[in-house]
Design an enzyme around this catalytic site. Structure first.
Site, PDB file in Angstrom:
ATOM      1  N   GLU A  76      28.568  42.459  91.273  1.00 30.89           N
ATOM      2  CA  GLU A  76      29.394  42.633  90.071  1.00 30.89           C
ATOM      3  C   GLU A  76      30.367  41.465  89.909  1.00 30.89           C
ATOM      4  OE1 GLU A  76      33.196  45.372  89.303  1.00 30.89           O
ATOM      5  OE2 GLU A  76      31.364  46.548  89.607  1.00 30.89           O
ATOM      6  N   ARG A 123      41.465  57.936  88.242  1.00 31.89           N
ATOM      7  CA  ARG A 123      40.679  57.607  87.051  1.00 31.89           C
ATOM      8  C   ARG A 123      39.247  58.127  87.137  1.00 31.89           C
ATOM      9  NH1 ARG A 123      41.758  51.284  86.846  1.00 31.89           N
ATOM     10  NH2 ARG A 123      41.686  51.695  89.082  1.00 31.89           N
ATOM     11  N   LYS A 155      26.942  50.122  98.166  1.00 34.51           N
ATOM     12  CA  LYS A 155      27.993  50.006  97.140  1.00 34.51           C
ATOM     13  C   LYS A 155      28.791  48.723  97.325  1.00 34.51           C
ATOM     14  CE  LYS A 155      30.652  51.490  93.743  1.00 34.51           C
ATOM     15  NZ  LYS A 155      31.901  50.749  93.832  1.00 34.51           N
ATOM     16  N   HIS A 172      26.687  45.993  95.925  1.00 33.45           N
ATOM     17  CA  HIS A 172      26.710  46.219  94.472  1.00 33.45           C
ATOM     18  C   HIS A 172      27.947  45.594  93.849  1.00 33.45           C
ATOM     19  CE1 HIS A 172      28.417  48.656  91.172  1.00 33.45           C
ATOM     20  NE2 HIS A 172      27.182  48.893  90.758  1.00 33.45           N
ATOM     21  N   ASN A 173      29.114  45.820  94.454  1.00 34.11           N
ATOM     22  CA  ASN A 173      30.349  45.273  93.901  1.00 34.11           C
ATOM     23  C   ASN A 173      30.430  43.761  94.062  1.00 34.11           C
ATOM     24  OD1 ASN A 173      30.958  47.965  93.418  1.00 34.11           O
ATOM     25  ND2 ASN A 173      33.105  47.698  93.919  1.00 34.11           N
ATOM     26  N   SER A 213      29.590  54.422  91.334  1.00 34.52           N
ATOM     27  CA  SER A 213      29.824  53.431  90.283  1.00 34.52           C
ATOM     28  C   SER A 213      29.716  54.120  88.932  1.00 34.52           C
ATOM     29  CB  SER A 213      28.796  52.299  90.378  1.00 34.52           C
ATOM     30  OG  SER A 213      29.008  51.344  89.358  1.00 34.52           O
TER      31      SER A 213
END
Length: 299
Positions: free
Chosen positions: A178, A10, A171, A174-175, A121
């Protein structure tokens, strides 16, 4: 610049497309015929194998991996090693665990190869608006990658955050953040939906994005979701986790950092996958035992 790409899911395919449209020479491999056609339509090359991919790149080569974290990364690295030469660069743009990235960087350095971990991201929207990129590695390796990073990211959308592993560390956190954001928005909209008023959740999401302290891109996506399906009919509340939320919680425990919101957000994802919670059954049974509270029977 010239860059090889392995992994056209994706995000990977959209990244290849963004690079090719900007004039970079992209050589991308995937076993999928559909992906091969998409790469060619975007202006890239699609060789038949990793061997052909590396042969199509002029040394020093740059090969970017966009494959699932874990074993798939190691397998691709091992497949590439006999095909690469000292001075070549491997980039891991997936959601790898930062400790794995540190290990891979040291392993490849012994063989004369460079390694960059690029936490990425942007999801499916990255093709249009660009990707936020958190980059770890030696300064010379990151500088070598700069033309691609400048194309993939929006203005001010990438940063060299530190040595190998640092990109995936940033990262990871960051997640984790999220997870907490998603859970807070989800709980808020559920309270609105359950209230006594007939509220238009799409319009409220739009409203909050005009001057509110909770405005965000997530609210833009919430507005979009409620536009398509106002009560989210037909959507099962089953939520997977990518692993990075777990790693963030584990890191918080290891470092002695309290992170209750992120931790509970992760646990709520586990709860979403239960058809029926056994723990809830235990509570119902105990309430019946000590207080005579009614127990709802199946069927």
């Amino acid at each position: 610049m010239e860059i090889g790409f392995i992994g056209l899911g994706r995000m990977g395919l959209n990244m290849v497309t963004r690079l090719a449209r900007a004039g970079h020479r992209v050589v991308a491999f995937s076993p999928s015929l559909k992906h091969r056609q998409a790469v060619e339509e975007a202006g890239g090359m699609h060789p038949e194998s990793p061997v052909a991919l590396t042969a199509a790149l002029a040394p020093p080569r740059t090969v970017w991996l966009m494959v699932p974290a874990g074993q798939a990364v190691d397998e691709n690295i091992e497949e590439l090693l006999p095909l690469l030469s000292p001075g070549d660069l491997i980039v891991d743009g997936g959601n790898s665990y930062y400790r794995d990235s540190k290990r891979r960087a040291a392993y490849l350095a012994e063989k004369g190869l460079q390694f960059v971990d690029a936490g990425t991201s942007g999801g499916v929207w990255g093709l249009e608006i660009g990707y936020c990129m958190m980059v770890g590695g030696a300064p010379e390796a990151v500088e070598r990658l700069r033309p691609a990073l400048e194309t993939l990211a929006p203005p001010d959308g990438y940063l060299h955050v530190g040595p190998a592993g640092a990109g995936h560390y940033v990262k990871m956190v960051h997640n984790g953040i999220e997870y907490g954001l998603l859970q807070a928005y989800a709980e808020g909209f559920e309270i609105l939906h359950a209230g006594e008023y007939d509220l238009d959740l799409r319009r409220i999401a739009n409203l909050w994005n005009h001057g509110s302290v909770v405005r965000s891109w997530m609210l833009e996506l919430a507005e979009r979701a409620f536009t398509d399906n106002p009560v989210l009919e037909g959507i099962r509340g089953y939520v997977e986790d990518s692993g990075e939320g777990r790693w963030t919680v584990a890191e918080a425990i290891d470092r002695g950092v309290p992170a209750p919101v992120i931790t509970l957000s992760l646990l709520e994802r586990f709860r979403s996958r239960q058809e029926e919670s056994f723990s809830a059954k235990v509570i119902a049974a105990l309430r019946n035992q000590f207080g005579g509270h009614a127990v709802k029977k199946k069927g």
